[in-house]
Design a protein around this motif. Structure first.
Motif, mmCIF file in Angstrom:
data_model
loop_
_atom_site.group_PDB
_atom_site.id
_atom_site.type_symbol
_atom_site.label_atom_id
_atom_site.label_comp_id
_atom_site.label_asym_id
_atom_site.label_seq_id
_atom_site.Cartn_x
_atom_site.Cartn_y
_atom_site.Cartn_z
ATOM 1 N N MET A 105 0.056 18.086 12.086
ATOM 2 C CA MET A 105 1.058 18.095 13.139
ATOM 3 C C MET A 105 0.639 19.020 14.278
ATOM 4 S SD MET A 105 3.301 16.040 11.843
ATOM 5 C CE MET A 105 4.651 16.262 12.992
ATOM 6 N N PRO A 106 0.897 18.624 15.533
ATOM 7 C CA PRO A 106 0.716 19.563 16.649
ATOM 8 C C PRO A 106 1.585 20.800 16.415
ATOM 9 C CG PRO A 106 1.121 17.333 17.449
ATOM 10 C CD PRO A 106 1.374 17.303 15.977
ATOM 11 N N GLU A 107 1.160 21.926 16.960
ATOM 12 C CA GLU A 107 1.842 23.191 16.672
ATOM 13 C C GLU A 107 3.339 23.135 16.976
ATOM 14 O OE1 GLU A 107 1.499 27.931 17.898
ATOM 15 O OE2 GLU A 107 -0.147 26.544 18.351
ATOM 16 N N SER A 108 3.696 22.515 18.095
ATOM 17 C CA SER A 108 5.118 22.453 18.455
ATOM 18 C C SER A 108 5.905 21.622 17.454
ATOM 19 C CB SER A 108 5.283 21.863 19.856
ATOM 20 O OG SER A 108 4.695 20.569 19.925
ATOM 21 N N ASP A 109 5.330 20.496 17.025
ATOM 22 C CA ASP A 109 6.006 19.644 16.055
ATOM 23 C C ASP A 109 6.067 20.300 14.684
ATOM 24 O OD1 ASP A 109 6.422 17.680 17.943
ATOM 25 O OD2 ASP A 109 4.615 16.558 17.429
ATOM 26 N N ALA A 110 5.008 21.012 14.306
ATOM 27 C CA ALA A 110 4.978 21.677 13.007
ATOM 28 C C ALA A 110 6.102 22.703 12.899
ATOM 29 C CB ALA A 110 3.623 22.346 12.790
ATOM 30 N N GLY A 111 6.280 23.485 13.951
ATOM 31 C CA GLY A 111 7.350 24.467 13.946
ATOM 32 C C GLY A 111 8.716 23.823 13.839
ATOM 33 N N ARG A 112 8.877 22.701 14.528
ATOM 34 C CA ARG A 112 10.150 21.986 14.480
ATOM 35 C C ARG A 112 10.411 21.419 13.080
ATOM 36 N NH1 ARG A 112 9.664 19.898 19.035
ATOM 37 N NH2 ARG A 112 8.577 17.983 18.487
ATOM 38 N N MET A 113 9.343 20.906 12.427
ATOM 39 C CA MET A 113 9.503 20.351 11.083
ATOM 40 C C MET A 113 9.895 21.434 10.086
ATOM 41 S SD MET A 113 6.554 17.434 10.705
ATOM 42 C CE MET A 113 7.324 16.618 9.310
ATOM 43 N N VAL A 114 9.287 22.616 10.197
ATOM 44 C CA VAL A 114 9.651 23.712 9.304
ATOM 45 C C VAL A 114 11.105 24.106 9.511
ATOM 46 C CG1 VAL A 114 9.253 26.153 8.790
ATOM 47 C CG2 VAL A 114 7.306 24.592 9.024
ATOM 48 N N SER A 115 11.550 24.138 10.761
ATOM 49 C CA SER A 115 12.954 24.471 11.049
ATOM 50 C C SER A 115 13.900 23.454 10.435
ATOM 51 C CB SER A 115 13.178 24.531 12.566
ATOM 52 O OG SER A 115 12.429 25.574 13.150
ATOM 53 N N ILE A 116 13.523 22.176 10.517
ATOM 54 C CA ILE A 116 14.356 21.119 9.933
ATOM 55 C C ILE A 116 14.395 21.259 8.414
ATOM 56 C CG2 ILE A 116 14.555 18.628 9.572
ATOM 57 C CD1 ILE A 116 13.367 18.254 12.388
ATOM 58 N N LEU A 117 13.239 21.563 7.803
ATOM 59 C CA LEU A 117 13.204 21.746 6.361
ATOM 60 C C LEU A 117 14.058 22.938 5.924
ATOM 61 C CD1 LEU A 117 9.460 20.916 5.825
ATOM 62 C CD2 LEU A 117 11.324 19.851 4.551
ATOM 63 N N GLU A 118 14.026 24.000 6.713
ATOM 64 C CA GLU A 118 14.871 25.150 6.397
ATOM 65 C C GLU A 118 16.357 24.772 6.469
ATOM 66 O OE1 GLU A 118 13.389 27.920 9.250
ATOM 67 O OE2 GLU A 118 11.966 28.835 7.828
ATOM 68 N N GLN A 119 16.708 23.926 7.435
ATOM 69 C CA GLN A 119 18.095 23.480 7.551
ATOM 70 C C GLN A 119 18.479 22.601 6.361
ATOM 71 O OE1 GLN A 119 20.341 24.450 9.858
ATOM 72 N NE2 GLN A 119 21.860 23.332 8.642
ATOM 73 N N ILE A 120 17.529 21.756 5.910
ATOM 74 C CA ILE A 120 17.789 20.948 4.713
ATOM 75 C C ILE A 120 18.067 21.861 3.519
ATOM 76 C CG2 ILE A 120 16.723 19.400 3.015
ATOM 77 C CD1 ILE A 120 15.312 17.994 5.310
ATOM 78 N N GLY A 121 17.262 22.940 3.397
ATOM 79 C CA GLY A 121 17.476 23.890 2.311
ATOM 80 C C GLY A 121 18.857 24.515 2.350
ATOM 81 N N ILE A 122 19.314 24.857 3.535
ATOM 82 C CA ILE A 122 20.653 25.444 3.692
ATOM 83 C C ILE A 122 21.725 24.444 3.273
ATOM 84 C CG2 ILE A 122 22.334 26.277 5.385
ATOM 85 C CD1 ILE A 122 19.914 27.434 6.952
ATOM 86 N N GLU A 123 21.570 23.191 3.731
ATOM 87 C CA GLU A 123 22.554 22.161 3.392
ATOM 88 C C GLU A 123 22.574 21.906 1.888
ATOM 89 O OE1 GLU A 123 24.718 20.684 5.313
ATOM 90 O OE2 GLU A 123 24.039 21.481 7.246
ATOM 91 N N GLU A 124 21.399 21.833 1.264
ATOM 92 C CA GLU A 124 21.317 21.579 -0.177
ATOM 93 C C GLU A 124 21.925 22.736 -0.971
ATOM 94 O OE1 GLU A 124 19.657 19.142 -2.090
ATOM 95 O OE2 GLU A 124 18.645 17.918 -0.591
ATOM 96 N N ALA A 125 21.692 23.971 -0.520
ATOM 97 C CA ALA A 125 22.155 25.140 -1.266
ATOM 98 C C ALA A 125 23.662 25.323 -1.189
ATOM 99 C CB ALA A 125 21.446 26.394 -0.758
ATOM 100 N N HIS A 126 24.246 25.021 -0.032
ATOM 101 C CA HIS A 126 25.658 25.330 0.170
ATOM 102 C C HIS A 126 26.596 24.145 -0.072
ATOM 103 C CE1 HIS A 126 23.676 28.667 2.360
ATOM 104 N NE2 HIS A 126 24.728 29.346 1.950
ATOM 105 N N GLU A 127 26.031 22.948 -0.211
ATOM 106 C CA GLU A 127 26.846 21.759 -0.474
ATOM 107 C C GLU A 127 28.022 21.668 0.505
ATOM 108 O OE1 GLU A 127 27.940 21.724 -4.585
ATOM 109 O OE2 GLU A 127 25.880 21.570 -5.280
ATOM 110 N N SER A 128 27.710 21.805 1.775
ATOM 111 C CA SER A 128 28.740 21.779 2.805
ATOM 112 C C SER A 128 29.328 20.388 2.970
ATOM 113 C CB SER A 128 28.144 22.238 4.147
ATOM 114 O OG SER A 128 27.579 23.513 4.027
ATOM 115 N N LEU A 129 30.495 20.339 3.609
ATOM 116 C CA LEU A 129 31.148 19.070 3.875
ATOM 117 C C LEU A 129 30.219 18.159 4.681
ATOM 118 C CD1 LEU A 129 33.934 17.640 3.531
ATOM 119 C CD2 LEU A 129 34.514 18.503 5.815
ATOM 120 N N GLY A 130 29.985 16.954 4.195
ATOM 121 C CA GLY A 130 29.081 16.033 4.877
ATOM 122 C C GLY A 130 27.616 16.380 4.723
ATOM 123 N N GLY A 131 27.308 17.291 3.800
ATOM 124 C CA GLY A 131 25.943 17.782 3.652
ATOM 125 C C GLY A 131 24.938 16.698 3.304
#
Length: 302
Positions: free
Chosen positions: A136-162
């Protein structure tokens, strides 16, 4: 809708067993995704990835691996390590970082299993190698890691609509990885994606996909591309890999599968794919799949 968009939409990508891993040399982990595919993104450091029949390859920060279902692979700090099965390390763990290995150099990566409707994913899955490696280009790689971190947050907290949020985030990751892989020089395989991006064929393919049920002829297709029959047929086969009318028949059967899988009748599938009658569809369906539409549908629900 663009054919690529329609395939992705029908695939209904779903994730499971999301985990963030922090490995320290010496380490190696084996992946056996079984009936599911796997997405791995290297967030920090580097490692070696190996799968049967291929030499080891280096993966490093920003690299992404899409590992198809049924494919086994090993990721480690060196290509000759004895690997520990993934499920030994991360079984039933979601949304948390898991550390393993020794006390040497670190490599951090995200891993998630994902599944999709295999009938819906046929056109894309057929184009991809067993393992898709994307730098991945550097800009896209950083964005993908951020998205994965958000997935981790959603999976961990089982939020509404998660689960819905995770599904859409995974769509973005998958699409971005496929886009980057397909746009890299030498990666685009022959097939429908190559045709859809080909300067002389793209408009004709879009017309085909906009109305698969139309009784297309080679003359009509050649005229739409402003070519002679022979020139068009030769170019189409060289880019897409199969003759134009075979291509149309293949996509009609694919569309019929989606209609049948949604619970609609064989008659509806025949009408919407241009076959006109149950008998005509059944004949073409059996030639393409080796079974009748009814048999195919029963197998999907078993």
């Amino acid at each position: 809708m663009h054919p690529f968009d329609s395939v992705l939409s029908a695939m209904q990508i779903r994730s499971s067993l999301f985990v963030r891993m922090q490995a320290h040399a010496p380490w190696a982990i084996s992946f056996d995704s079984g009936a599911q595919a796997r997405l791995v993104v290297i967030a920090k450091g580097r490692g070696w990835f190996t799968h049967a029949g291929y030499p080891p390859v280096v993966v490093q920060q920003g690299d992404c691996l899409i590992i198809k279902q049924g494919v086994m692979g090993i990721l480690g700090d060196a290509p000759d390590r004895v690997a520990v099965p993934c499920w030994h390390i991360a079984d039933h763990v979601t949304g948390e970082a898991v550390s393993f290995g020794g006390d040497g150099e670190a490599c951090e990566f995200f891993s998630t299993l994902f599944s999709f409707d295999h009938a819906a994913g046929e056109p894309l899955s057929a184009l991809l190698p067993d393992v898709v490696q994307v730098a991945m280009p550097e800009s896209d790689a950083g964005r993908m890691v951020s998205i994965l971190e958000q997935i981790g947050i959603e999976e961990a907290h089982e939020s509404l609509g998660g689960s819905y949020v995770v599904g859409r985030l995974l769509d973005v990751l998958f699409i971005q990885a496929i886009r980057t892989w397909a746009s890299a020089e030498g990666n685009m395989p022959e097939g429908w994606l190559a045709g859809l991006t080909h300067r002389q064929l793209s408009q004709t393919l879009h017309r085909i996909h906009a109305d698969l049920a139309h009784p297309w002829t080679l003359d009509q297709l050649a005229r739409s591309a402003s070519m002679s029959r022979s020139t068009f047929a030769a170019l189409f086969k060289s880019v897409v890999g199969i003759p134009p009318l075979t291509y149309i028949a293949t996509w009609r059967i694919y569309q019929a599968k989606l209609i049948l899988a949604s619970g609609q009748s064989i008659t509806t599938a025949a009408e919407q794919t241009g076959y006109g009658s149950d008998i005509a569809l059944s004949r073409a369906f059996k030639v393409a799949t080796g079974m009748s539409p009814g048999q195919w549908r029963r197998e999907q629900t078993m």
